[in-house]
Design a protein around this motif. Structure first.
Motif, PDB file in Angstrom:
ATOM      1  N   ALA A   1       0.830  -1.207   0.000  1.00  0.00           N
ATOM      2  CA  ALA A   1       0.000   0.000   0.000  1.00  0.00           C
ATOM      3  C   ALA A   1       0.864   1.257   0.000  1.00  0.00           C
ATOM      4  CB  ALA A   1      -0.935  -0.005   1.204  1.00  0.00           C
ATOM      5  N   LYS A   2       1.945   1.231   0.780  1.00  0.00           N
ATOM      6  CA  LYS A   2       2.857   2.377   0.800  1.00  0.00           C
ATOM      7  C   LYS A   2       3.504   2.577  -0.561  1.00  0.00           C
ATOM      8  CE  LYS A   2       4.099   1.943   5.700  1.00  0.00           C
ATOM      9  NZ  LYS A   2       5.201   1.593   6.641  1.00  0.00           N
ATOM     10  N   ALA A   3       3.951   1.478  -1.166  1.00  0.00           N
ATOM     11  CA  ALA A   3       4.608   1.568  -2.469  1.00  0.00           C
ATOM     12  C   ALA A   3       3.659   2.120  -3.524  1.00  0.00           C
ATOM     13  CB  ALA A   3       5.122   0.195  -2.890  1.00  0.00           C
ATOM     14  N   MET A   4       2.405   1.675  -3.472  1.00  0.00           N
ATOM     15  CA  MET A   4       1.453   2.098  -4.493  1.00  0.00           C
ATOM     16  C   MET A   4       0.903   3.491  -4.245  1.00  0.00           C
ATOM     17  SD  MET A   4      -0.491  -1.403  -5.567  1.00  0.00           S
ATOM     18  CE  MET A   4      -1.173  -0.607  -7.010  1.00  0.00           C
ATOM     19  N   SER A   5       1.188   4.065  -3.079  1.00  0.00           N
ATOM     20  CA  SER A   5       0.785   5.447  -2.822  1.00  0.00           C
ATOM     21  C   SER A   5       1.816   6.444  -3.320  1.00  0.00           C
ATOM     22  CB  SER A   5       0.557   5.658  -1.320  1.00  0.00           C
ATOM     23  OG  SER A   5       1.780   5.584  -0.601  1.00  0.00           O
ATOM     24  N   SER A   6       2.955   5.932  -3.759  1.00  0.00           N
ATOM     25  CA  SER A   6       4.000   6.796  -4.302  1.00  0.00           C
ATOM     26  C   SER A   6       3.498   7.536  -5.533  1.00  0.00           C
ATOM     27  CB  SER A   6       5.227   5.947  -4.672  1.00  0.00           C
ATOM     28  OG  SER A   6       6.056   6.623  -5.589  1.00  0.00           O
ATOM     29  N   PRO A   7       3.715   8.853  -5.623  1.00  0.00           N
ATOM     30  CA  PRO A   7       3.275   9.607  -6.799  1.00  0.00           C
ATOM     31  C   PRO A   7       3.805   9.039  -8.112  1.00  0.00           C
ATOM     32  CG  PRO A   7       3.895  11.112  -5.041  1.00  0.00           C
ATOM     33  CD  PRO A   7       4.296   9.736  -4.587  1.00  0.00           C
ATOM     34  N   ALA A   8       5.055   8.581  -8.094  1.00  0.00           N
ATOM     35  CA  ALA A   8       5.641   8.032  -9.323  1.00  0.00           C
ATOM     36  C   ALA A   8       4.909   6.759  -9.742  1.00  0.00           C
ATOM     37  CB  ALA A   8       7.129   7.739  -9.103  1.00  0.00           C
ATOM     38  N   VAL A   9       4.586   5.900  -8.773  1.00  0.00           N
ATOM     39  CA  VAL A   9       3.860   4.667  -9.081  1.00  0.00           C
ATOM     40  C   VAL A   9       2.453   4.991  -9.561  1.00  0.00           C
ATOM     41  CG1 VAL A   9       2.853   2.577  -8.085  1.00  0.00           C
ATOM     42  CG2 VAL A   9       5.209   3.204  -7.534  1.00  0.00           C
ATOM     43  N   GLN A  10       1.794   5.904  -8.877  1.00  0.00           N
ATOM     44  CA  GLN A  10       0.428   6.286  -9.256  1.00  0.00           C
ATOM     45  C   GLN A  10       0.390   6.852 -10.671  1.00  0.00           C
ATOM     46  OE1 GLN A  10      -2.549   7.396  -6.856  1.00  0.00           O
ATOM     47  NE2 GLN A  10      -1.917   5.827  -5.423  1.00  0.00           N
ATOM     48  N   GLU A  11       1.380   7.667 -10.995  1.00  0.00           N
ATOM     49  CA  GLU A  11       1.432   8.257 -12.335  1.00  0.00           C
ATOM     50  C   GLU A  11       1.637   7.182 -13.392  1.00  0.00           C
ATOM     51  OE1 GLU A  11       4.052  11.567 -14.866  1.00  0.00           O
ATOM     52  OE2 GLU A  11       4.364  11.308 -12.708  1.00  0.00           O
TER      53      GLU A  11
END
Length: 322
Positions: free
Chosen positions: A272-282
């Motif tokens: 969940a933390k990793a997928m909340s990263s702006p780079a990942v979300q973008e």
């Protein structure tokens, strides 16, 4: 089946309640984490795994290895994970492995719904009906009209996978016969649609999206409840003449039943933390993958609902693959 589903959901809930009572294994992970992707490179689960790989490695302090084990609608990957007892091997793939496979494969040596516990649903996605430009159709009405006049086929990423089930559900509504051509994953299926070996395909939107933008594939419709942000002009199937039609899916992570709840919750929290990263979300947004990263309990509830829904579809269409 209802009793099995009830027991499975209660088991997931019990595991969650026990999480606070189970002392976290401070030694976990004690070695590299292996993500067994049950589909080939380029499939949505493979894409997500590689996108979040750096963040997971940093958070866990151990290498994270992505290992593709495709075949049989995810069954080969599931068998691979169940053979491991090291608590460092994680299944990755579409939730159809737990929602659909139990209804299509009656002779498996394991029970998908009972032998796995979900860690999280990573992201939701739609399937997209596409055709080679040479077919000469631009919408669902034209495609079905063409199929009524002459034999036609469509490619999917394999038997029982999202594209196969979504298309069969559509064909059952329309009464139009279109031959299914299964492949070992959406990427090889897409290549043959691009090459014209198969005229059309029902494939994951993250896989075919780049080809649509290049103009090498013609988008017909998407399977979900809403249009894709990256393709706002492409209608849903419901908008294209099949009111009420919706077929949405999610990529998930799961571990073998019996994995300590503390480990399951630790892994979900880091994902969940990793997928909340702006780079990942973008990155995921460019592929029309909608992040979920939900809790094991919420994932279990959604998968139970999907199992019931797709079980009804499989029985209605009399689909069985063994």
């Amino acid at each position: 089946m209802k009793n099995t589903l009830r027991s499975w959901t209660l088991g997931c809930a019990a595991a969650a309640l026990a999480a606070g009572a189970v002392a976290a294994d401070t030694a976990w992970p004690s070695k590299p984490l292996r993500l067994v992707v049950a589909f080939p490179a380029g499939a949505p689960g493979d894409i997500i795994s590689r996108v979040i790989q750096p963040q997971l490695q940093q958070a866990l302090g151990k290498p994270v290895i992505v290992d593709n084990k495709p075949g049989a609608g995810g069954n080969i990957g599931m068998q691979e994970v169940l053979r491991s007892t090291d608590r460092h091997t994680v299944l990755v793939g579409p939730d159809t492995m737990l929602t659909i496979n139990p209804h299509l494969y009656k002779k498996l040596s394991f029970k998908p719904l009972e032998d796995f516990i979900p860690v999280t649903q990573l992201a939701s996605f739609s399937q997209e009906l596409v055709c080679n430009p040479s077919v000469g159709v631009k919408n669902l009405y034209e495609l079905l009209a063409s199929a009524r006049k002459a034999p036609m086929s469509y490619a999917s990423g394999g038997p029982g996978v999202p594209g196969h089930m979504a298309m069969e559900m559509l064909l059952a509504r329309t009464g139009v016969p279109i031959q299914h051509v299964p492949y070992r994953g959406p990427s090889p299926a897409m290549q043959d649609v691009l090459g014209g070996s198969v005229p059309c395909g029902f494939l994951a939107s993250p896989v075919v999206g780049p080809m649509i933008k290049e103009g090498t594939l013609v988008p017909i419709a998407v399977s979900g409840s809403h249009r894709l942000a990256s393709q706002p002009s492409v209608p849903t199937i419901a908008e294209s003449g099949a009111p009420g039609y919706v077929a949405e899916f999610a990529e998930m992570m799961a571990m073998p039943r019996g994995t300590p709840a503390a480990i399951v919750h630790r892994l979900q929290a880091e994902i969940a933390k990793a997928m909340s990263s702006p780079a990942v979300q973008e990155r995921l947004a460019t592929l029309d993958l909608e992040p979920l990263a939900n809790s094991p309990e919420d994932a279990a509830k959604r998968i139970q609902q999907g199992n019931q829904r797709w079980g009804e579809v499989a029985r209605r269409l009399k689909l069985q693959l063994d």
